[in-house]
Design an enzyme around this catalytic site. Structure first.
Site, PDB file in Angstrom:
ATOM      1  CG  HIS A 133     -17.449 100.781 -61.169  1.00  0.00           C
ATOM      2  ND1 HIS A 133     -16.544 100.042 -60.435  1.00  0.00           N
ATOM      3  CD2 HIS A 133     -17.380 100.305 -62.433  1.00  0.00           C
ATOM      4  CE1 HIS A 133     -15.958  99.163 -61.237  1.00  0.00           C
ATOM      5  NE2 HIS A 133     -16.445  99.300 -62.446  1.00  0.00           N
ATOM      6  CE  LYS A 191      -7.584  89.573 -52.035  1.00  0.00           C
ATOM      7  NZ  LYS A 191      -7.563  88.988 -53.387  1.00  0.00           N
TER       8      LYS A 191
HETATM    9  P1  NAD Z   1      -1.619  79.572 -51.181  1.00  0.00           P
HETATM   10  O1  NAD Z   1      -1.719  79.821 -49.714  1.00  0.00           O
HETATM   11  O2  NAD Z   1      -2.345  78.412 -51.753  1.00  0.00           O
HETATM   12  O3  NAD Z   1      -0.077  79.388 -51.620  1.00  0.00           O
HETATM   13  C1  NAD Z   1       0.936  80.315 -51.371  1.00  0.00           C
HETATM   14  C2  NAD Z   1       2.258  79.524 -51.314  1.00  0.00           C
HETATM   15  O4  NAD Z   1       3.350  80.441 -51.210  1.00  0.00           O
HETATM   16  C3  NAD Z   1       2.335  78.584 -50.117  1.00  0.00           C
HETATM   17  O5  NAD Z   1       2.729  77.294 -50.550  1.00  0.00           O
HETATM   18  C4  NAD Z   1       3.387  79.252 -49.216  1.00  0.00           C
HETATM   19  O6  NAD Z   1       4.112  78.314 -48.438  1.00  0.00           O
HETATM   20  C5  NAD Z   1       4.275  79.914 -50.257  1.00  0.00           C
HETATM   21  N1  NAD Z   1       5.095  80.999 -49.719  1.00  0.00           N
HETATM   22  C6  NAD Z   1       4.840  81.843 -48.691  1.00  0.00           C
HETATM   23  N2  NAD Z   1       5.867  82.705 -48.526  1.00  0.00           N
HETATM   24  C7  NAD Z   1       6.781  82.397 -49.456  1.00  0.00           C
HETATM   25  C8  NAD Z   1       8.072  82.905 -49.782  1.00  0.00           C
HETATM   26  N3  NAD Z   1       8.598  83.923 -49.119  1.00  0.00           N
HETATM   27  N4  NAD Z   1       8.748  82.329 -50.800  1.00  0.00           N
HETATM   28  C9  NAD Z   1       8.218  81.302 -51.490  1.00  0.00           C
HETATM   29  N5  NAD Z   1       7.009  80.765 -51.226  1.00  0.00           N
HETATM   30  C10 NAD Z   1       6.298  81.307 -50.219  1.00  0.00           C
HETATM   31  O7  NAD Z   1      -2.037  80.946 -51.841  1.00  0.00           O
HETATM   32  P2  NAD Z   1      -2.507  81.178 -53.346  1.00  0.00           P
HETATM   33  O8  NAD Z   1      -3.977  81.121 -53.382  1.00  0.00           O
HETATM   34  O9  NAD Z   1      -1.701  80.317 -54.242  1.00  0.00           O
HETATM   35  O10 NAD Z   1      -2.118  82.717 -53.524  1.00  0.00           O
HETATM   36  C11 NAD Z   1      -0.807  83.110 -53.880  1.00  0.00           C
HETATM   37  C12 NAD Z   1      -0.851  84.518 -54.433  1.00  0.00           C
HETATM   38  O11 NAD Z   1      -1.729  84.551 -55.565  1.00  0.00           O
HETATM   39  C13 NAD Z   1      -1.381  85.596 -53.481  1.00  0.00           C
HETATM   40  O12 NAD Z   1      -0.725  86.822 -53.770  1.00  0.00           O
HETATM   41  C14 NAD Z   1      -2.846  85.714 -53.876  1.00  0.00           C
HETATM   42  O13 NAD Z   1      -3.384  86.996 -53.543  1.00  0.00           O
HETATM   43  C15 NAD Z   1      -2.726  85.542 -55.371  1.00  0.00           C
HETATM   44  N6  NAD Z   1      -3.965  85.123 -56.047  1.00  0.00           N
HETATM   45  C16 NAD Z   1      -4.605  83.970 -55.698  1.00  0.00           C
HETATM   46  C17 NAD Z   1      -5.752  83.590 -56.385  1.00  0.00           C
HETATM   47  C18 NAD Z   1      -6.464  82.291 -56.114  1.00  0.00           C
HETATM   48  O14 NAD Z   1      -7.415  81.961 -56.860  1.00  0.00           O
HETATM   49  N7  NAD Z   1      -6.054  81.512 -55.124  1.00  0.00           N
HETATM   50  C19 NAD Z   1      -6.261  84.407 -57.404  1.00  0.00           C
HETATM   51  C20 NAD Z   1      -5.579  85.573 -57.739  1.00  0.00           C
HETATM   52  C21 NAD Z   1      -4.429  85.919 -57.054  1.00  0.00           C
END
Ligand code: NAD
Length: 488
Positions: A82, A123
């Site tokens: 959209h 995504k």
């Molecule tokens: P990242 O890879 O930098 O960090 C994720 C962390 O979570 C890692 O340190 C990993 O070891 C840890 N982890 C994995 N499994 C785990 C568990 N079971 N228990 C505890 N810790 C665990 O990823 P990110 O960019 O920080 O993304 C994290 C979440 O945020 C995801 O759902 C992503 O979709 C969301 N997100 C990220 C962004 C961004 O700008 N990076 C923006 C919006 C949403």
């Protein structure tokens, strides 16, 4: 290889048919949508169109890994056209599947609308564990994935613009930009094909920390809202609030850092290989440096190590920030959660079933589509920077400093008093790129909070903050379709 864009034109399904996926995350996103749609008056067909995923490209391609050929599975979903381009991260994880990618793409559509970012949701995901690959191998996988996207027109500054997500970062985005540029030599806006790039490669200052910083602004706004705090029987202000964070990656680390700098006490941080707790507060920077060196919290002297990390989700605290992965708070552990507020740093960390339990317990769930929108807000700024080909602040920083200096000179002359050199520098300083990015992010998070809360407080059919955010978002997308009309 198959492309659903163009090739597969059949509708994905109407909400009446539901097309429930087997992935609980997709079920949750659709259930949240249905709950909000039920309080809206838009025609069913229009709601159907907003809810379905417009196109998905599923690909399998060969990559040479350690002397062998490995077939890699990957996806790119464009949930909504959209508004264009579509926007959304690329995830590298073994758990990636089509429904997860579609759920994340749908969330991006709703997220962009809620924070007034003029993009549709997208995504991508590659089904690999990046920890099992060398940097060179990851580069090969990333470049090949980019070529697949180019071949099917699933990437481009005005088509679809990826960004980092779980398991990816600025390095992967630079590889994507470089590959795209090689194929689009005459495209002057080629660098805008992806965001989250390193600053030297067209990235914008402030992008890396943006999601955690945005989460901080969202939580700060909520705890400074006297009527909300009264409802939750909490005191106003961030100072002294006990916070537990799950995930110490990009989002979790920055959220913990800014919340702690803002006066909160970080009492627990959870990783996949154990958690660390300290009721008096953890030193976030020291812990980050320790984990970077050792790969674990075990042995860190500033807190107590807990082997069963996820048990810490259930400890007493004021605010819980799940910032790792989806479905971490589910019907199995929701009843044990003691936090008063859950601020969703990750995408989909609370399942729809868990949310029902949490709401009955009077817990406020601040939804991902608002709380973690900081990343896409600053990605939007990066895209604007790339298509305008100029760094924010470049044209006006010195002019602003000159004006401020002349103003200070005049005030000093009129009053006969002088400022100290440091006061003078502070007042005269013009905004640089990072100041402007952070200011735009802060303004977006604050105004989006109030738009959502207006729905929450005024629409009597809306009982929770997530439904309020969905209502606000679906309304904006519906208006966009209604004003566009439907192409024959
Ligand atoms: P990242 O890879 O930098 O960090 C994720 C962390 O979570 C890692 O340190 C990993 O070891 C840890 N982890 C994995 N499994 C785990 C568990 N079971 N228990 C505890 N810790 C665990 O990823 P990110 O960019 O920080 O993304 C994290 C979440 O945020 C995801 O759902 C992503 O979709 C969301 N997100 C990220 C962004 C961004 O700008 N990076 C923006 C919006 C949403």
């Amino acid at each position: 290889m198959s492309s659903a864009k163009g090739a597969s034109k059949k509708p994905v399904g109407a909400p009446s048919a539901l097309h429930r996926g087997h992935n609980p995350f997709l079920d949750s996103v659709n259930a949240y949508f249905d709950k909000a749609a039920a309080v809206l008056d838009h025609p069913t067909g229009l709601l159907d169109q907003i809810r379905v995923c417009n196109s998905v490209y599923y690909m399998q391609f060969p990559v040479r890994i350690k002397g062998n050929i490995q077939v890699v599975q990957a996806w790119r979903a464009e949930h909504s056209h959209h508004k264009l381009p579509c926007k959304g991260g690329i995830r590298y994880a073994e758990s990636v599947d089509q429904e997860e990618v579609q759920a994340l793409a749908a969330l991006m559509t709703y997220k962009c609308a809620v924070v007034d970012v003029p993009f549709g949701g997208g995504k991508g995901g590659i089904k690999i564990n990046p920890k099992n690959y060398s940097a060179e191998e990851l580069e090969r996988v990333t470049r090949r994935y980019t070529v697949e996207l180019i071949k099917k027109n699933f990437i481009g500054p005005s088509v679809d613009v990826p960004a980092p997500d779980y398991g990816t970062g600025a390095r992967e985005m630079a590889w994507i930009a470089d590959t795209y540029q090689a194929f689009a030599k005459d495209e002057i806006n080629a660098l805008a094909c992806v965001t989250g790039k390193p600053v030297g490669q067209g990235g914008v200052r402030g992008r890396t920390a943006a999601t955690g910083r945005g989460l901080f602004f969202a939580v700060r706004e909520a705890v400074n809202d006297p009527s909300l705090m009264k409802k939750l029987k909490m005191t106003t202000g961030l100072s002294g609030k006990r916070i537990i964070v799950q995930g110490f990656g990009n989002v979790g680390y920055h959220a913990a850092k800014f919340l702690s700098e803002g006066g909160a006490t970080i009492t627990g941080i959870i990783e996949f290989n154990g958690a660390i707790v300290n009721p008096k507060g953890l030193d976030v920077e020291a812990l980050y440096a320790y984990r970077a060196a050792k790969g674990t919290f075990q042995g860190f002297t500033g807190g107590k190590f807990v082997k069963e990390g996820n048990s810490v989700l259930e400890l007493e605290c004021d605010i819980l920030v799940p910032a790792a992965l989806e479905s971490q708070i589910h019907k199995g552990n929701a009843k044990n959660i003691k936090a008063r507020i859950i601020a969703e740093g990750a995408n989909g960390p609370v399942t729809a079933e868990a949310e029902e339990i949490l709401l009955k317990k009077g817990i406020l769930v601040m939804p991902d589509m608002f709380v973690n929108a900081g990343g896409v807000v600053v990605s939007y700024f990066e895209w604007l920077k790339n298509i305008s080909h100029v760094r924010f602040g470049r044209m006006d920083k010195r002019f602003e400093e000159g004006s401020n200096t002349r103003l200070v000179d005049t005030v000093e002359k009129l009053t006969g008093k002088s400022l100290s050199p440091s006061e003078r520098t502070m007042i005269a300083r013009g905004a640089d790129e990072e100041d402007l990015v952070n200011s735009g992010l802060e303004d977006t998070m604050i105004s989006s909070y109030h738009t959502i809360m207006e729905v929450f407080n005024k629409n009597l059919k809306v009982k929770d903050m997530r439904t309020a955010a969905f209502v606000s978002s679906i309304d904006k997308i519906a208006q966009s379709y209604l004003s566009l009309g439907i192409f024959p």
